[in-house]
Design a protein around this motif. Structure first.
Motif, mmCIF file in Angstrom:
data_model
loop_
_atom_site.group_PDB
_atom_site.id
_atom_site.type_symbol
_atom_site.label_atom_id
_atom_site.label_comp_id
_atom_site.label_asym_id
_atom_site.label_seq_id
_atom_site.Cartn_x
_atom_site.Cartn_y
_atom_site.Cartn_z
ATOM 1 N N ALA A 79 52.596 32.284 50.372
ATOM 2 C CA ALA A 79 52.328 33.505 50.213
ATOM 3 C C ALA A 79 53.664 33.811 50.930
ATOM 4 N N ILE A 80 53.836 35.126 50.821
ATOM 5 C CA ILE A 80 55.119 36.159 51.057
ATOM 6 C C ILE A 80 54.468 37.896 51.000
ATOM 7 N N ILE A 81 55.229 38.227 52.054
ATOM 8 C CA ILE A 81 54.946 39.726 51.957
ATOM 9 C C ILE A 81 56.265 40.287 52.438
ATOM 10 N N VAL A 82 55.911 41.611 51.195
ATOM 11 C CA VAL A 82 56.896 41.962 51.256
ATOM 12 C C VAL A 82 57.121 43.363 51.279
ATOM 13 N N ALA B 119 48.661 39.613 59.490
ATOM 14 C CA ALA B 119 48.195 38.179 60.394
ATOM 15 C C ALA B 119 47.278 37.536 59.054
ATOM 16 N N LEU B 120 46.312 38.507 59.278
ATOM 17 C CA LEU B 120 45.017 38.454 58.057
ATOM 18 C C LEU B 120 45.443 37.281 57.018
ATOM 19 N N PHE B 121 46.274 38.004 55.978
ATOM 20 C CA PHE B 121 46.490 37.287 55.215
ATOM 21 C C PHE B 121 47.110 36.057 55.041
ATOM 22 N N ALA B 122 48.294 36.255 55.949
ATOM 23 C CA ALA B 122 49.038 34.602 56.193
ATOM 24 C C ALA B 122 47.979 33.951 56.756
ATOM 25 N N SER B 123 46.475 33.796 57.705
ATOM 26 C CA SER B 123 45.953 33.019 58.083
ATOM 27 C C SER B 123 45.172 32.423 56.612
ATOM 28 N N SER B 124 44.677 33.341 55.773
ATOM 29 C CA SER B 124 43.846 32.985 54.655
ATOM 30 C C SER B 124 44.495 32.251 53.657
ATOM 31 N N ALA B 125 45.886 32.463 54.043
ATOM 32 C CA ALA B 125 47.045 31.655 52.248
ATOM 33 C C ALA B 125 46.482 30.010 53.239
ATOM 34 N N ARG B 126 46.921 30.482 54.518
ATOM 35 C CA ARG B 126 47.121 28.767 55.129
ATOM 36 C C ARG B 126 46.106 28.241 54.983
ATOM 37 N N ALA B 127 44.522 28.739 55.281
ATOM 38 C CA ALA B 127 43.416 28.022 55.206
ATOM 39 C C ALA B 127 43.210 27.798 53.450
#
Length: 102
Positions: free
Chosen positions: A57-60, A44-52
């Motif tokens: 971004a993709i999580i594999v 969630a932190l990774f996705a939020s940072s990418a959106r900001a």
């Protein structure tokens, strides 16, 4: 940022955290264990940072995880599920033939 129920953990002792873990997991959304909760928090932190930052971004996630390359020790594994169990069975001579399709 951690979910609100986890903010109080910083002031707890290890024994208190251990005792409170089941209720904290429930309060944070009903996660089955701390691994899945912290995995979700990191993603969630990774996705939020990418959106900001307007970054794609993709999580594999790997489908098969095997033994450790170096830490905590070479070859360390905490499970015999997946390929590690098969490799150990062959290495110890327990498995000589694996049935398969012709």
């Amino acid at each position: 940022h951690p979910p609100p129920p986890l903010r109080r953990v910083a002031g707890m002792t290890l024994d208190e955290v251990t005792a409170q873990t089941p209720s904290l997991l429930l309060a944070c959304g009903g996660w089955p264990n701390t691994y899945t909760l912290t995995k979700h928090m990191g993603e969630a932190l990774f996705a939020s940072s990418a959106r900001a930052h307007s970054l794609p971004a993709i999580i594999v996630r790997p489908s098969i995880v095997t033994c450790a390359a170096s830490q905590p020790s070479v070859g360390w594994t905490d499970t015999l599920i997946g390929p590690a169990g098969l490799v150990l069975a062959v290495a110890f001579g327990v498995l000589h033939v694996a049935p398969g399709r012709q």
